[in-house]
Design a protein around this motif. Structure first.
Motif, PDB file in Angstrom:
ATOM      1  N   SER A   1       9.176  -0.033  -1.409  1.00 39.08           N
ATOM      2  CA  SER A   1       8.977  -1.351  -2.022  1.00 39.08           C
ATOM      3  C   SER A   1       8.797  -2.422  -0.956  1.00 39.08           C
ATOM      4  N   LEU A   2       9.570  -2.345   0.120  1.00 40.75           N
ATOM      5  CA  LEU A   2       9.440  -3.304   1.212  1.00 40.75           C
ATOM      6  C   LEU A   2       8.082  -3.170   1.902  1.00 40.75           C
ATOM      7  N   LEU A   3       7.622  -1.936   2.105  1.00 40.34           N
ATOM      8  CA  LEU A   3       6.304  -1.720   2.706  1.00 40.34           C
ATOM      9  C   LEU A   3       5.224  -2.370   1.850  1.00 40.34           C
ATOM     10  N   LYS A   4       5.328  -2.185   0.548  1.00 40.32           N
ATOM     11  CA  LYS A   4       4.306  -2.719  -0.355  1.00 40.32           C
ATOM     12  C   LYS A   4       4.376  -4.243  -0.472  1.00 40.32           C
ATOM     13  N   SER A   5       5.525  -4.816  -0.126  1.00 40.25           N
ATOM     14  CA  SER A   5       5.670  -6.276  -0.159  1.00 40.25           C
ATOM     15  C   SER A   5       5.146  -6.929   1.109  1.00 40.25           C
ATOM     16  N   SER A   6       4.975  -6.133   2.157  1.00 39.86           N
ATOM     17  CA  SER A   6       4.569  -6.662   3.458  1.00 39.86           C
ATOM     18  C   SER A   6       3.059  -6.774   3.553  1.00 39.86           C
TER      19      SER A   6
ATOM     20  N   SER B   1       0.894   3.292   1.865  1.00 37.33           N
ATOM     21  CA  SER B   1       1.474   2.200   1.080  1.00 37.33           C
ATOM     22  C   SER B   1       0.467   1.185   0.546  1.00 37.33           C
ATOM     23  N   GLY B   2      -0.778   1.267   1.004  1.00 43.19           N
ATOM     24  CA  GLY B   2      -1.771   0.302   0.556  1.00 43.19           C
ATOM     25  C   GLY B   2      -1.842  -0.944   1.412  1.00 43.19           C
TER      26      GLY B   2
ATOM     27  N   VAL C   1      -7.091  -0.464   5.243  1.00 41.15           N
ATOM     28  CA  VAL C   1      -6.255   0.040   4.145  1.00 41.15           C
ATOM     29  C   VAL C   1      -6.862   1.302   3.543  1.00 41.15           C
ATOM     30  N   THR C   2      -8.155   1.254   3.251  1.00 38.78           N
ATOM     31  CA  THR C   2      -8.845   2.408   2.650  1.00 38.78           C
ATOM     32  C   THR C   2      -8.747   3.639   3.547  1.00 38.78           C
TER      33      THR C   2
END
Length: 366
Positions: free
Chosen positions: A259-264, A286-287, A335-336
């Motif tokens: 969740s932290l990775l995805k919030s960054s 993580s995107g 990201v891709t």
């Protein structure tokens, strides 16, 4: 088939995280897999595995993992399992010596998680390592670089080794939701740009280079450091010395890492060397764009997918961060490419290969 995994503890680290992720899956596949820890401190990983309630956890105490008397505590367990799978030094040594003293016929497997260690610098340890590793029927190496380095160090025949890459649960990562930025910490604002590194505070990790990079970046860029370890205080002092302490948040050990990775906004792993870093793979899955130091065992995983910067070069790191933030096309292309690369490291592949290895070692010789 009864398997016992043995590791120093369930503190922070990739091998420890692997226990949490793989043992439940082994047991879902009808293998009886339990865990023995030399140090049974109830860390977040320890409590998580307890809550899952998928296996027996055997702690051998709360003292130093370097206590040789642990050898005698290990011996009784050798008789209760068909196969023992060991991770990390000094568990590597204590289990081998327990087998020697007890004349146990239980087969041992060891997973080598690192490309290098201090023991390999000294000839005497080369000789000792050759003796200790000789008690293991198979040695799993988690990447080609780990495999090549260990083969050179030990000089064993190639058939003693098997490469099985560590993996991550891609479906879990896909389904995990981010945390709202402003809920992570009070001094994070809606317009803050968040960098994050997830790793223990011990060599070979290199949080200091990431902290130094903040002095070359805008004030709205903050850094989350997730993990714990002996070098944490040094990093806190460095952040204070560089006057960036308000922009560096030490979050400790967290169980909501994805969740932290995805919030960054950008994920970083600065290190001097790695085996096969689960943090790097989770970061790429993580995107968000992933940046890593060009370290042995790390650069090869990330190169041509994420972004590489020279070890210890905070200026180069800052330039890469700024490039990502200024160029949205570059950001999204990265990201891709990262997501595509991460798909090569599914934990299901790891599980299937290890089960196949277990069965091959326990088959009767015809």
């Amino acid at each position: 088939m009864k398997i016992l995994q043995i590791i120093n503890s369930l503190g922070t680290g990739g091998a420890e995280k692997l226990m949490i992720d793989t043992i439940p899956l082994f047991n879902e596949k009808k293998l009886k897999v339990d865990l023995l820890v030399l140090n049974g401190n109830e860390t977040p990983f320890f409590k998580t595995l307890q809550q899952i309630n998928c296996c027996n956890i055997f702690p051998l105490g709360n003292g130093s993992v370097y206590n040789p008397f642990l050898i005698f505590k290990i011996i009784p367990y050798l008789k209760k399992y068909d196969l023992i799978h060991v991770h990390i030094f000094p568990s590597l040594y204590w289990v081998a010596l327990a087998k020697m003293i007890s004349f146990s016929k239980t087969k041992l497997i060891y997973t080598e998680h690192s490309t290098s260690n201090n023991r390999r610098k000294y000839f005497i340890f080369k000789l000792i390592d050759r003796y200790i590793y000789s008690f293991y029927s198979k040695i799993i190496t988690i990447s080609s670089e780990v495999d090549n380095n260990l083969k050179v160090h030990l000089g064993f025949k190639s058939n003693r080794f098997e490469i099985i890459q560590n993996g991550i649960n891609l479906e879990t990562i896909k389904q995990t939701k981010p945390i709202i930025k402003t809920e992570i910490a009070l001094n994070i604002k809606k317009d803050s740009c968040i960098l994050i590194q997830v790793s223990s505070f011990r060599y070979p990790k290199d949080q200091k280079t990431v902290i130094k990079s903040l002095t070359h970046l805008e004030d709205n860029i903050v850094l989350l450091l997730v993990g714990d370890g002996p070098l944490k205080t040094e990093c806190e002092v460095l952040a204070d010395t560089l006057n960036v302490s308000e922009r560096v948040l030490f979050l400790g050990i967290r169980m909501d890492v994805i969740s932290l990775l995805k919030s960054s906004d950008i994920i970083i792993l600065s290190s001097h060397h790695e085996g096969l870093s689960l943090s790097s793979i989770e970061g790429m899955a993580s995107g968000k764009p992933f940046i890593a130091s060009d370290a042995p065992g790390l650069g090869d995983i990330v190169r041509n997918a994420g972004i590489i910067f020279p070890i210890n070069d905070e200026i180069a790191l800052a330039k890469e961060i700024q490039h990502l933030l200024n160029d949205k096309t570059y950001y999204h292309e990265t990201v891709t490419n990262c997501i595509k690369r991460a798909k090569n490291f599914s934990i299901n592949n790891t599980i299937e290969k290890e089960i196949h290895l277990y069965k091959s070692l326990l088959q009767p010789i015809s």
